[in-house]
Design a protein around this motif. Structure first.
Motif, mmCIF file in Angstrom:
data_model
loop_
_atom_site.group_PDB
_atom_site.id
_atom_site.type_symbol
_atom_site.label_atom_id
_atom_site.label_comp_id
_atom_site.label_asym_id
_atom_site.label_seq_id
_atom_site.Cartn_x
_atom_site.Cartn_y
_atom_site.Cartn_z
ATOM 1 N N THR A 189 11.279 -5.556 2.482
ATOM 2 C CA THR A 189 10.273 -4.806 1.730
ATOM 3 C C THR A 189 10.386 -5.028 0.226
ATOM 4 N N VAL A 240 4.360 6.581 11.047
ATOM 5 C CA VAL A 240 4.829 7.090 9.758
ATOM 6 C C VAL A 240 6.228 6.555 9.457
ATOM 7 N N ARG A 253 7.041 4.058 6.277
ATOM 8 C CA ARG A 253 7.983 4.439 5.229
ATOM 9 C C ARG A 253 9.154 3.472 5.136
ATOM 10 N N ARG A 254 9.589 2.949 6.250
ATOM 11 C CA ARG A 254 10.720 2.027 6.246
ATOM 12 C C ARG A 254 10.330 0.654 5.685
ATOM 13 N N ARG A 274 1.404 1.740 3.727
ATOM 14 C CA ARG A 274 0.659 2.954 3.417
ATOM 15 C C ARG A 274 0.790 3.927 4.585
ATOM 16 N N VAL A 275 1.122 5.174 4.278
ATOM 17 C CA VAL A 275 1.331 6.165 5.329
ATOM 18 C C VAL A 275 0.040 6.899 5.660
#
Length: 373
Positions: free
Chosen positions: A250, A325, A329-330, A334-335
């Motif tokens: 990421t 989600v 996040r990991r 975009r959540v």
């Protein structure tokens, strides 16, 4: 009663997937933020075909890398018609670390990318090879961190998964399923060493390989006709006794894989038939995905099975959203509100699987101007 039991079973499956996603998110290997300088020679392999609009930015990011004093960058122009080679030469600006090569004609039985990578590997001098796509933008520490992941965890292949940029509605609907799919379903640590083909994941957008391990696996000739050459390559490495898999990329790289619905639709048509293995496998996958992640949402909306069915459906829908989600996040995705559309995302993916097989059976698949055999 039967409908309620189906919804309950589907929702239970969604809960299991959500738990597994959370476990994998915790276990996912992460690069260090300040990797040590690399003492060995690193060869970046950049195959390009009609990438004049991309290659300059990709090269600029590679040449700005830190912590890799012994670096060579090999660019292979694979029959481009848009001036890609000239654009690469301009971007290199005479930097002695860069060589721009002209690709040989495609031999029978080979697909374009494996052939390009085989040619690059043949002239590379590094003990580590880093395969890179032209639409990937590396952070300055990405190369050093990728090599550190490879060596620190004693892997033979590591694929630090870039953060996927999704701009249009179609991209936001489908692209997050890339990372979600392996976080949700693949036991990551077991997959690194298991020779079972089904327990394999990789992303050729950014992939670091030990050169000797690649040779033991048969080189890129081992995947000469594979549409999903990245996944096939990690399978070949593990079959030869090596270890490999995905890691968290990421903070190392970004990639906008497709720019809108037409490109996304055609890109997935090219590869999904191969990912699912067979028409029977594809049908099974569509049934499972639809049952576990679409059926509960339908039950929650329509009240199939009465109040019990609605509540079971809400549980399953919530578990699917929770899984998305966690994955977002990991992996830097975009959540909100994208995760709420998880059933729609899965439904679109299932339709793309069906379309891919239809085109495959009709002989209508092509990529970058080349028909797929």
């Amino acid at each position: 009663m039967r409908a309620v039991r189906l919804v309950e079973a589907a929702s239970a499956g969604a809960v299991v997937v959500a738990v597994h996603t959370a476990v994998n998110a915790a276990l996912l290997r992460r690069p260090v933020s300040t990797p040590p300088a690399v003492g060995e020679r690193v060869s970046v392999l950049l195959p390009v075909r009609d990438e004049a609009h991309q290659v300059g930015r990709a090269l600029a990011a590679v040449l700005a890398s830190t912590g890799v004093p012994h670096l060579e960058v090999l660019v292979l122009d694979d029959g481009s018609t848009d001036g890609t080679a000239a654009a690469a030469a301009r971007a290199a600006g005479g930097d002695p670390r860069v060589r721009v090569l002209t690709g040989a004609p495609l031999p029978p039985g080979w697909l374009g990318k494996p052939h390009a990578l085989a040619q690059l590997a043949a002239v590379a001098s590094g003990s580590v090879l880093v395969c890179l796509d032209a639409d990937v933008r590396l952070a300055p520490h990405a190369l050093a961190a990728s090599v550190d992941l490879l060596r620190r965890h004693r892997l033979d292949l590591v694929s630090p998964y870039p953060r996927q940029e999704a701009v249009s509605a179609a991209e936001r609907l489908v692209q997050p399923l890339l990372q979600w799919s392996w976080l949700a379903t693949l036991p990551l640590r077991l997959a690194e060493s298991s020779p079972r083909p089904s327990l394999s994941a990789a992303n050729g957008q950014l992939m670091a390989l030990d050169t000797a391990a690649l040779e033991r696996a048969g080189g890129f000739a081992a995947v000469e006709s594979e549409v999903l050459d990245d996944v096939a390559l990690v399978r070949a490495v593990k079959a030869a006794g090596g270890r490999g898999g995905v890691a968290d990329g990421t903070d190392l790289a970004t990639c906008r894989m497709y720019d809108g619905w037409p490109a996304l639709r055609d890109g997935y048509a090219k590869s999904l038939w191969s990912a699912t293995g067979s028409p029977v496998g594809a049908a099974g996958l569509v049934a499972v995905l639809g049952g576990v992640f679409v059926l509960p949402a339908v039950a929650a909306l329509t009240g199939v099975g009465g109040r019990a069915g609605r509540w079971a459906g809400l549980l399953g829908y919530g578990a699917g959203v929770a899984s998305r989600v966690v994955a977002a996040r990991r992996t830097g995705g975009r959540v909100w509100p994208d995760a709420l559309a998880h059933p729609a995302s899965v439904a679109v993916l299932c339709s793309l699987v069906v379309r891919s097989w239809r085109l495959r059976r009709r002989g209508g698949l092509a990529w970058k101007g080349r028909a797929l055999p």
